[in-house]
Design an enzyme around this catalytic site. Structure first.
Site, PDB file in Angstrom:
ATOM      1  N   ASP A  78       0.958  -1.367   0.027  1.00 19.63           N
ATOM      2  CA  ASP A  78      -0.319  -0.388  -0.025  1.00 19.63           C
ATOM      3  C   ASP A  78       0.745   0.987  -0.029  1.00 19.63           C
ATOM      4  OD1 ASP A  78      -2.346  -1.715   0.130  1.00 19.63           O
ATOM      5  OD2 ASP A  78      -2.962  -0.765   2.126  1.00 19.63           O
ATOM      6  N   HIS A 135       5.225  -7.285  -0.004  1.00 16.86           N
ATOM      7  CA  HIS A 135       4.856  -9.268  -0.514  1.00 16.86           C
ATOM      8  C   HIS A 135       5.250  -8.462  -1.781  1.00 16.86           C
ATOM      9  CE1 HIS A 135       1.529  -9.933   2.988  1.00 16.86           C
ATOM     10  NE2 HIS A 135       1.916  -8.643   2.846  1.00 16.86           N
ATOM     11  N   SER A 241       8.744   3.914   4.958  1.00 18.40           N
ATOM     12  CA  SER A 241       9.557   4.163   3.874  1.00 18.40           C
ATOM     13  C   SER A 241       9.154   3.798   2.225  1.00 18.40           C
ATOM     14  CB  SER A 241      10.853   3.447   4.214  1.00 18.40           C
ATOM     15  OG  SER A 241      11.867   3.928   3.408  1.00 18.40           O
TER      16      SER A 241
END
Length: 281
Positions: A78, A135, A241
């Site tokens: 995200d 992921h 980050s």
């Protein structure tokens, strides 16, 4: 400011089981950043014993379904796209007027960078409110992991527009995968107040911060081989980050609607696989 010192100090608090103080900090953070806890597996501040547990919280089942199409690459996190496009003459776009070196980003070795020359890249910024597990955008076998020491500048859009070579200067963990279609690099870039970068196979890579580049090689098969499927968790940031993904040439083509400032959601498609090459040697 002593960015490493401040980041590590914050990291100690984030890892501490500080009872009511931890709960109060989590409640403040949820409110300050308007975090949607309905998406989380555990929804209340009291459910987390440390701030790190909250920050790397799991999502509820089914909240981010992984696109099942084998011809599609899915977003790994995200966040929001900072820049993406072609790697031209060994350079990636950081912001208008700023480029940075592919070779430097990947740890300074030309052999590591070579499979990605004239390929594509996508740089995705994770804001404090975002889900902070990373992921796999496609299935792959880990070939190499590299720890690269560096600064801890902030990586927000304003800094990216003003600090040259930002992503090639900050501390980072580089992971190189072989896939059925070519090489994939996933670069986890540290920043101010990033207390830790982890991978699922090796645990915490930093801290402690070092002064030298370290490399770990992994076998393609057998004992010690790391195979990760599309959508499987590969790493975490403890405080937010940036992730930079790079792809071999003629391997993927980004969906036309995705570009700078596009909001990304884990599991949704953002590129189409073009090639059927064998994994790079």
């Amino acid at each position: 400011m002593p960015k490493h010192g401040i980041s590590r100090l914050v990291g100690k608090f984030a890892a501490a089981e500080a009872g009511w103080l931890t709960t109060k900090a989590i409640r403040w953070f949820i409110k300050a950043y308007n975090i949607n806890m309905n998406e989380a597996k555990f929804k209340n501040a009291e459910d987390f014993s440390t701030f790190n547990e909250f920050f790397t919280r799991e999502l509820a089942e089914g909240v981010r379904p992984i696109n099942p199409d084998k011809n599609e690459v899915c977003y790994p996190v995200d966040g929001a796209i900072s820049q993406q496009g072609d790697i031209v003459d060994g350079q990636l776009i950081q912001a208008k007027g700023f480029n940075y070196s592919l070779q430097s980003l990947l740890g300074g070795d030309n052999k590591t960078a070579e499979p990605f020359e004239n390929g594509k890249f996508s740089c995705i910024y994770l804001a404090p409110k975002d889900y902070h597990r990373i992921h796999m955008p496609m299935s792959g076998t880990l070939r190499e992991m590299i720890y690269v020491p560096g600064d801890l500048f902030s990586v927000n859009p304003l800094t990216a527009q003003n600090v040259p070579d930002l992503f090639a200067r900050n501390e980072r963990v580089v992971t190189i995968f072989d896939t059925e279609h070519g090489s994939l690099a996933m670069v986890l870039v540290g920043a101010t107040i990033v207390a830790s970068i982890e991978t699922t196979w090796a645990g915490t890579i930093t801290p402690p911060a070092g002064k030298d580049v370290f490399r770990w090689q992994y076998p393609k098969s057998g004992t010690g081989a790391i195979h990760l499927q599309k959508g499987e968790e590969m790493g975490r940031f403890k405080l937010g980050s940036t992730v930079v993904a790079t792809f071999s040439p003629n391997m993927v083509d980004f969906v036309p609607e995705a570009g700078p400032e596009t909001i990304t959601r884990l599991g949704e498609p953002f590129a189409t696989i073009l090639s059927k090459e064998s994994p790079s040697e």
